[in-house]
Design an enzyme around this catalytic site. Structure first.
Site, mmCIF file in Angstrom:
data_model
loop_
_atom_site.group_PDB
_atom_site.id
_atom_site.type_symbol
_atom_site.label_atom_id
_atom_site.label_comp_id
_atom_site.label_asym_id
_atom_site.label_seq_id
_atom_site.Cartn_x
_atom_site.Cartn_y
_atom_site.Cartn_z
ATOM 1 N N ARG A 1 1.004 -1.163 0.024
ATOM 2 C CA ARG A 1 0.081 0.153 0.023
ATOM 3 C C ARG A 1 0.801 1.012 -0.002
ATOM 4 O O ARG A 1 0.565 2.252 -0.647
ATOM 5 C CB ARG A 1 -0.965 -0.134 1.220
ATOM 6 C CG ARG A 1 -1.785 1.177 1.374
ATOM 7 C CD ARG A 1 -3.191 0.598 0.812
ATOM 8 N NE ARG A 1 -4.166 1.497 0.913
ATOM 9 C CZ ARG A 1 -5.544 1.479 0.758
ATOM 10 N NH1 ARG A 1 -5.947 0.419 0.278
ATOM 11 N NH2 ARG A 1 -6.063 2.420 0.830
ATOM 12 N N LEU B 1 -6.211 8.046 1.119
ATOM 13 C CA LEU B 1 -5.081 8.369 0.558
ATOM 14 C C LEU B 1 -4.103 8.478 1.847
ATOM 15 O O LEU B 1 -4.251 8.450 3.000
ATOM 16 C CB LEU B 1 -5.368 9.852 0.291
ATOM 17 C CG LEU B 1 -6.186 10.132 -0.814
ATOM 18 C CD1 LEU B 1 -6.594 11.595 -1.125
ATOM 19 C CD2 LEU B 1 -5.679 9.388 -2.159
ATOM 20 N N ASN C 1 -12.232 16.765 -0.341
ATOM 21 C CA ASN C 1 -12.958 15.669 -0.429
ATOM 22 C C ASN C 1 -14.435 15.872 -0.144
ATOM 23 O O ASN C 1 -14.630 16.847 0.511
ATOM 24 C CB ASN C 1 -12.752 14.590 0.581
ATOM 25 C CG ASN C 1 -13.574 13.463 0.533
ATOM 26 O OD1 ASN C 1 -13.677 12.740 -0.517
ATOM 27 N ND2 ASN C 1 -14.013 12.782 1.617
ATOM 28 N N THR C 2 -15.365 15.463 -0.686
ATOM 29 C CA THR C 2 -16.898 15.573 -0.231
ATOM 30 C C THR C 2 -17.329 14.228 0.090
ATOM 31 O O THR C 2 -16.842 12.981 -0.224
ATOM 32 C CB THR C 2 -17.750 15.961 -1.453
ATOM 33 O OG1 THR C 2 -17.977 14.722 -2.495
ATOM 34 C CG2 THR C 2 -17.108 17.070 -2.435
ATOM 35 N N HIS C 3 -18.220 14.278 1.183
ATOM 36 C CA HIS C 3 -18.972 13.201 1.913
ATOM 37 C C HIS C 3 -20.145 13.249 1.757
ATOM 38 O O HIS C 3 -20.317 14.253 2.278
ATOM 39 C CB HIS C 3 -18.046 13.265 3.171
ATOM 40 C CG HIS C 3 -18.419 12.122 4.125
ATOM 41 N ND1 HIS C 3 -18.058 10.781 3.790
ATOM 42 C CD2 HIS C 3 -19.296 11.989 5.228
ATOM 43 C CE1 HIS C 3 -18.708 9.916 4.751
ATOM 44 N NE2 HIS C 3 -19.315 10.675 5.466
ATOM 45 N N ASP D 1 -7.373 14.933 5.905
ATOM 46 C CA ASP D 1 -6.100 14.313 6.661
ATOM 47 C C ASP D 1 -5.793 13.097 6.942
ATOM 48 O O ASP D 1 -6.429 12.247 5.975
ATOM 49 C CB ASP D 1 -5.960 15.136 8.110
ATOM 50 C CG ASP D 1 -7.211 14.653 9.118
ATOM 51 O OD1 ASP D 1 -7.822 13.670 8.597
ATOM 52 O OD2 ASP D 1 -7.505 15.374 10.073
ATOM 53 N N ALA D 2 -4.996 12.652 7.838
ATOM 54 C CA ALA D 2 -4.567 11.166 8.022
ATOM 55 C C ALA D 2 -5.627 10.411 8.225
ATOM 56 O O ALA D 2 -5.742 9.095 8.222
ATOM 57 C CB ALA D 2 -3.532 11.102 8.765
ATOM 58 N N GLY D 3 -6.891 10.971 8.861
ATOM 59 C CA GLY D 3 -7.949 10.200 9.398
ATOM 60 C C GLY D 3 -9.073 9.921 8.311
ATOM 61 O O GLY D 3 -8.915 10.207 7.317
#
Ligand code: GRF
Length: 200
Positions: A67, A95, A107-109, A141-143
Site C-alpha cells: 500500500r 489516501l 473531499n466530499t462526503h 487529513d490522515a483520518g
C-alpha cells in the site's frame, strides 16, 4: 487570469467529476481539470474524462507490492500534472501519507460530518434514524473523513427513502457544493488555521 489546474480522483460513476468538467467549460470559473485519476480501470468517471479530452491515469493498489508503494506512485502520478490541489470526488481509497504530504486534497462526503464517516454514510444515517443528513466538503487529513470542514449542506430524509433515493438527493446538493467550493478555492488563496478553512 489563467485557470487553476486540479487533478480529480474518482472510483465510480463520476457525476461529481462531470459537474466540475461542465463548470470548467466557463473560463470565468477559473478551473482546469488537468487530469483524472482512478483506482481501477473501466470506470464511468474515466470515460467521462476521456469524452471531455482530459488525460486520465489508473493507479491500482493490486499493481504494487504494498500500500505504501501504491501511495508513492499515486503521489507521483498526480504531481505529473502540477495541480494546485486535488479533488477526491467519490474516490473510495484512503489516501496515504506520501500523497497527503505532497498534495492538498479536498473531499466530499455524503453526510454531515463528524456524523457517519466512512464508506457507508448514507446507509448508516438511514439506519440510525436521523431525520436530517447532508453533505460535507472538507480537507483530507490522515483520518477517515476527519479533516477541516470547508462547507456543509443539510438534506432532509423523507418517509420511504431508500439508500439509493436519499443518496441521489444528497448528490444533487453535493455537486452544487463541490462546484462552488472548488471554484472559490481555485480563484482565491485560502488559509487553514487549526480546523478553520478561510476562503476570502
Ligand atoms: C458521492 O456521494 C461521494 O461523496 C461518495 O460517492 C459519491 C460519488 O458519486 N463518496 P459519483 O461517482 O461522483 O456519481
Amino acid at each position: 487570469m489563467s485557470s487553476t489546474p486540479i487533478v480529480v480522483l474518482v472510483s465510480g460513476t463520476g457525476s461529481l467529476l462531470q459537474a466540475l468538467i461542465d463548470a470548467s467549460a466557463d473560463p470565468a470559473y477559473g478551473v482546469q481539470v488537468a487530469a483524472v485519476g482512478a483506482d481501477r480501470p473501466g470506470t464511468l468517471g474515466q470515460a467521462r474524462a476521456e469524452a471531455a479530452g482530459i488525460p486520465t491515469f489508473v493507479c491500482r493498489v493490486a499493481d504494487f507490492p504494498s500500500r505504501a508503494e501504491w501511495d508513492v506512485a499515486l503521489a507521483d502520478m498526480i504531481a505529473a500534472y502540477s495541480p494546485a490541489f486535488v479533488v477526491s470526488a467519490g474516490f473510495m481509497k484512503l489516501l496515504g501519507p506520501a500523497t497527503l504530504a505532497r498534495h492538498t486534497v479536498v473531499n466530499t462526503h455524503p453526510a454531515l460530518l463528524p456524523a457517519f464517516p466512512g464508506a457507508h454514510a448514507v446507509r448508516d444515517a438511514l439506519a440510525y434514524g436521523v431525520t436530517v443528513t447532508g453533505t460535507t466538503c472538507h480537507l483530507v487529513d490522515a483520518g477517515i473523513d476527519t479533516g477541516p470542514i470547508i462547507e456543509q449542506h443539510a438534506v432532509a430524509i423523507e418517509p420511504g427513502d431508500t439508500e439509493d433515493s436519499l443518496h441521489e438527493r444528497i448528490k444533487v446538493v453535493e455537486r452544487a457544493m463541490l462546484v462552488d467550493v472548488v471554484g472559490r478555492l481555485a480563484r482565491h488563496r485560502f488559509t487553514v488555521t487549526g480546523r478553520k478553512v478561510t476562503i476570502p
